[in-house]
Design a protein around this motif. Structure first.
Motif, PDB file in Angstrom:
ATOM      1  N   PRO A 238     -37.006   1.025  15.488  1.00 12.91           N
ATOM      2  CA  PRO A 238     -37.279  -0.324  14.978  1.00 12.91           C
ATOM      3  C   PRO A 238     -37.766  -1.186  16.144  1.00 12.91           C
ATOM      4  O   PRO A 238     -37.270  -1.041  17.263  1.00 12.91           O
ATOM      5  CB  PRO A 238     -35.899  -0.796  14.484  1.00 12.91           C
TER       6      PRO A 238
ATOM      7  N   GLY B  65     -31.874   4.675  14.777  1.00 12.26           N
ATOM      8  CA  GLY B  65     -32.330   4.523  13.404  1.00 12.26           C
ATOM      9  C   GLY B  65     -33.812   4.796  13.259  1.00 12.26           C
ATOM     10  O   GLY B  65     -34.447   4.337  12.307  1.00 12.26           O
ATOM     11  N   GLY B  66     -34.377   5.548  14.174  1.00 10.38           N
ATOM     12  CA  GLY B  66     -35.811   5.800  14.148  1.00 10.38           C
ATOM     13  C   GLY B  66     -36.164   7.212  13.729  1.00 10.38           C
ATOM     14  O   GLY B  66     -35.426   7.858  12.980  1.00 10.38           O
ATOM     15  N   SER B  67     -37.299   7.675  14.219  1.00  9.28           N
ATOM     16  CA  SER B  67     -37.799   8.992  13.841  1.00  9.28           C
ATOM     17  C   SER B  67     -38.333   9.711  15.079  1.00  9.28           C
ATOM     18  O   SER B  67     -38.615   9.072  16.099  1.00  9.28           O
ATOM     19  CB  SER B  67     -38.919   8.847  12.805  1.00  9.28           C
TER      20      SER B  67
END
Ligand SMILES: Cc1cc2nc3c(=O)[nH]c(=O)nc-3n(C[C@H](O)[C@H](O)[C@H](O)COP(=O)(O)OP(=O)(O)OC[C@H]3O[C@@H](n4cnc5c(N)ncnc54)[C@H](O)[C@@H]3O)c2cc1C
Lengths: 479, 417
Positions: free
Chosen positions: A347, A412-414
């Motif tokens: 984010p 919370g990412g990829s």
């Protein structure tokens, strides 16, 4: 001389596409043993160059009859090993299907064959007032079919969206050899959005043989800025401020000191070498709104501690800034013999934290890391520098890469914003997704590719049985 | 929920308050082979074919929590039963919005809007749900909760379930939670109207709008009694072929400039000037432009999708079929919604499909579907969903994988079985 494993199949393929459309000698096949991801290598048994959709369909049917795996390939610039022929088989190279078939400006779409090089469409449209928005940095080489399969992004996809936002329809050859059109020139066809599902499926669900792509109006004007910061934290903070102010820049790219030094040495753009980070920010749209947006961005950057904000006053100055950004990767070659680029996403508000963590992870593993990335999307491309002849360094780079990607997940990412899973990041899929999620993905694969002959062992840890040694990221090619 | 029982063959209604309860309910239905009809706000239950067999309703409006709203990241994660009004209020508090227009937003839920891929006038400039859903969780036909995407705006890990479920009509999974990418609320917004006299003029004006310097967010062509006396439009003359309405959004300077530019351009074309819809009337007109497809009184409401340059031809055909129909075309996108008049067509409702609506849509490289209306239930499946294509076979393959017992919204879409 290694004997051809499938001599009969080779003869049948030659009957379909002609002798000049088939490569079967080992010396010719090595060129196709990998793409931009060079760690895992394996030669296909045959390479075939179809020129029509019907060729592709016949090739696929022959592969099925002979029970041989097959996979599509465009220009081979994938950075995730999407073109690795795991277990060998037939590689279907689409570069001879390179016609731009139709352009409809009023209806804002073009119809292209999959082997059209991305920039060729843009060049063809020059002067028409329209362009094709997805602009990966590799656009001079990569194909629109490859962009479709990897859902490619680029600097300007921050405002305009990635490939999937620009694909209206696709004609595809499916794993059983049938030819089907999904979507088309209109919007909102009834039923499931299968074009949307096939984009980004990394060649594991369908082979695109024709694409209906959205054309975008050229903006009336641009304002391009270069903001110079004494600290990375200030720069990432400025990014957050710009986004939070409700400005949607066309592009927002960041380069850190390591990259600046390399760029200066190579090209003498006149960047301040003592700056810790610079932001390249572009807004585009109606002239009427641009000066106000530019001034607001300048003010937000200054409030975040920018030492200096330069403006590109002319088209030539704008081009120079973009040239610097696009050549950043080329310049990295000056810093070390080898490098490996990661593709994590966090984010946007986590960028300050993430960049601190990257620096800390790098120094703990004694690996030099430089950054040039799509900051506005939170899409990081940390570049890890090393010498591949030194096994200890290689090991440290692999460990650091893995830690960086794990940290992206923790934020919370990829682990991939645009390069894809391919074979490279298979290990991360179970860390990003629960077993039920992966099982659902497997069911989708089975709906289209039940026998798994179409590009096995990609994308999903479960996508095939034969085991290749999983290696971790380590490659020279870069964003 | 009296109304519901009349519209769906229901044996029971379950209203889960947690995603876990939703999972348990579907698992039980799977064990008992009971069809399941997910219901959000109940606003689009007439869309598609009638439900095939008796089953249970899953009323989802209890799943309405905000899970995470990091406003500075311009993303929000919410449960799918949240109404569009609540979502809009939550976002507005931070100066943000989801720029997709949805009828009846007090009742319509996010999950239902995604399942039906609802959109409105702003789709021309802002896109549709598929451009905003970046993460999704759903319960499949076995009662298994699965997810795709994530919470970041750029992500290519795994197959794109966001696209798979958007527009899937609740036939593959019951959407339980969604992460959206959101946009800043524009600082200014304006609606302008101009008369259209004759089809040729309409066609030319659309081309002028599509290639002009102003960049409207919406290009609407409005024809028929529903619009003739619209209170916001009365100040703008109506032509023999209705009116064009454009929506402008952006900064104040941008919107002012576009308005001037449109008038300059129209003057150059020798066309009547644009009338600006006064600020007081504009929000209500946006609302009517959004609600138009959802009118419950029309005998029949259809939606055609054609290549945008074919819009005019399709409108002409609609006028021949029913001279008193009311039409809204999202003309920049080739999406045409038609509300038929109370007078039945001479050849009967069923026949207007094969004789007019369908072949004309095919000419425009598109198709036509029924959105609703009283006579819907009398129409055969090919009228409701249009001409099958080879793509449908592959939709069916996907359906079989996600809902092997065909329990989710059984019968609403024409899968081949
Ligand atoms: C220097 C450099 C810069 C890059 N910059 C970017 C960037 O800015 N943004 C970005 O997103 N990526 C970038 N990439 C990655 C890469 O260029 C993209 O993934 C690109 O879309 C790949 O296109 P290609 O034609 O080379 O495809 P290939 O590498 O040949 O294939 C990629 C994948 O697509 C499949 N495939 C190819 N053609 C088809 C088809 N017709 N139908 C179905 N599947 C098919 C293949 O099987 C494979 O899985 C960069 C790469 C390099 C080397």
């Amino acid at each position: 001389m290694i004997a051809q494993r499938f001599p009969e199949l080779v003869r049948e393929l030659q009957r379909v596409v002609g002798h000049d459309g088939v490569l079967a000698a080992q010396s010719e096949l090595v060129v196709y043993e990998c793409d931009g991801y060079v760690i895992d290598k394996n030669s296909p048994d045959v390479v075939v160059f179809p020129r029509t959709t019907e060729h592709v369909a016949q090739i696929v049917r022959l592969c099925n009859e002979h029970d041989v795996p097959f996979l599509p390939r465009g220009a081979g610039t994938s950075l995730a090993g999407g073109c690795l022929p795991v277990g060998g088989g037939v590689m279907i190279v689409l570069t001879r299907m390179k016609e731009i078939l139709e352009i409809h400006l009023h209806d804002r779409y073009a119809v292209v064959q999959p082997g059209v090089v991305n920039i060729h469409l843009t060049q063809k449209l020059k002067g028409s007032g329209y362009h094709y928005a997805p602009d990966p940095s590799s656009q001079g080489a990569c194909t629109i079919g490859g962009n479709f399969a990897t859902n490619s992004g680029g600097p300007h996809t921050l405002k305009y969206g990635v490939t999937v936002n620009h694909v209206l329809g696709v004609e595809a050859v499916l794993a059983d050899g049938s030819v089907v059109q999904f979507g088309g020139p209109a919007e909102d066809y009834p039923g499931l959005d299968l074009p949307g599902v096939l984009v980004g499926s990394e060649g594991t669900l369908a082979i695109a043989t024709r694409l209906w792509v959205r054309l975008t109006r050229d903006p009336q004007g641009y304002r391009t800025l270069l903001a110079v910061f004494d600290s990375v934290d200030d720069a990432t903070n400025a990014i957050s401020e710009v986004i939070a102010a409700g400005i949607v820049p066309a592009a927002l790219e960041m380069m850190d000191q390591g990259i600046l030094v390399a760029l200066e040495e190579a090209f003498h753009f006149g960047f301040p070498l003592d700056a810790e980070a610079i932001l390249l920010i572009e807004v585009d749209g109606l002239e009427a709104g641009l000066d106000a947006q530019r001034d607001e961005i300048i003010e937000l950057c200054q409030r975040s501690g920018a030492r200096e904000v330069r403006r590109a006053e002319t088209a030539a100055e704008r081009q120079k800034l973009w040239k610097a950004r696009k050549q950043a990767f080329g310049a990295v070659g000056r810093l070390s013999p080898s490098y490996c680029t990661q593709d994590g996403v966090v984010p946007r508000t986590k960028l300050p934290h993430m960049l601190r963590r990257i620096a800390e992870i790098g120094s703990r593993h004694d690996v030099r890391v430089v950054n040039v990335f799509h900051a506005g999307d939170g899409n990081l491309h940390p570049i890890l520098l090393f010498d591949e002849r030194d096994q200890a360094q290689v090991r440290r780079v692999l460990e650091a890469s893995e830690e960086i990607l794990d940290e992206c997940i923790a934020c919370g990412g990829s682990v991939t914003g645009e390069h894809g899973i391919g074979v490279e990041k298979l290990d991360f899929m179970p860390r990003l997704f629960a077993a039920e999620d992966l099982a659902a993905m497997d069911r989708l694969r089975i709906a289209f590719n039940p026998d798994g002959r179409l590009s096995p062992h990609k994308m999903l840890p479960t996508a095939g049985a034969c085991s290749i040694e999983q290696s971790s990221p380590q490659r020279r090619a870069a964003l | 929920m009296m109304e519901l029982a009349a519209r769906l063959p229901l044996r029971d209604t379950i209203a889960p308050a947690q995603q876990g309860e939703l999972v348990v309910a579907v698992q039980r239905a799977f064990a008992e082979e009971t069809p399941v009809y997910p219901i959000g706000g109940g606003t689009s239950l007439d869309f598609g074919l009638p439900a095939a067999d008796e089953g249970i309703a899953l009323q989802l409006s209890g799943l309405d929590r905000v899970i995470d709203y990091p406003a500075r990241d311009m993303t929000i994660t919410v449960e799918a039963g949240m109404t569009m009004t609540r979502l809009a209020e939550t976002l507005a508090a931070e100066g943000q919005r989801l720029p997709v227009d949805v009828p009846d937003p007090d009742r319509a839920t996010l999950g239902g809007v995604i399942a039906t891929n609802t959109s409105g006038p702003r789709r021309y400039g802002q896109g549709t749900m598929r451009d905003y859903v970046i993460g999704i969780s759903a319960v499949d036909g076995r009662g298994v909760l699965f997810k795709g995407g994530g919470r970041v705006v750029k992500n290519v890990a795994g197959y794109d379930f966001c696209k798979l479920l958007t527009g899937s009509l609740g036939t593959l999974g019951i959407i339980s939670q969604v992460t959206l990418k959101v946009r800043p609320v524009p600082r200014a917004s304006r609606l302008l109207a101009t008369p259209v006299n004759g089809w040729n003029e309409g066609r030319q004006r659309l081309e002028a709008l599509a290639s002009g310097a102003a960049r409207p967010v919406a290009i609407e062509w409005l024809i028929g009694p529903a619009w003739s006396d619209d209170p916001a439009l009365v100040s703008a003359a109506e032509g023999t072929c209705g009116r064009l309405v454009v929506g402008l959004e952006g900064t104040v300077d941008e919107v002012d400039w576009m308005e001037q530019e449109l008038n300059r351009h129209w003057d150059e074309l020798g066309a009547a000037a644009w009338s600006t819809i006064v600020d007081d009337a504009a929000p209500a007109l946006w609302r009517r432009l959004t609600d138009f497809p959802a009118n419950p009184d029309a005998p029949l409401v259809v939606k055609a999708n054609v290549a945008p340059s074919y819009t005019t031809s399709y409108l002409q055909r609609l006028q021949i079929i029913d001279p008193d129909c009311s039409v809204q075309a999202h003309a920049g996108s080739g999406i045409i919604v038609c509300r038929f008049s109370p007078t039945p067509p001479a050849q009967g409702y069923e026949q207007i499909f094969p004789l007019g609506l369908v072949p004309e849509a095919t000419m425009g490289q598109g198709s036509v579907v029924v959105l609703g209306g009283r006579v819907t239930r009398e129409l055969p499946p090919p009228a409701i969903w249009g001409k099958p294509t080879t793509a449908w076979k592959w939709m069916t393959r996907v359906k079989q994988q996600f809902d092997p017992k065909n329990l989710l919204n059984r019968g609403r879409f024409v899968y081949e079985h």
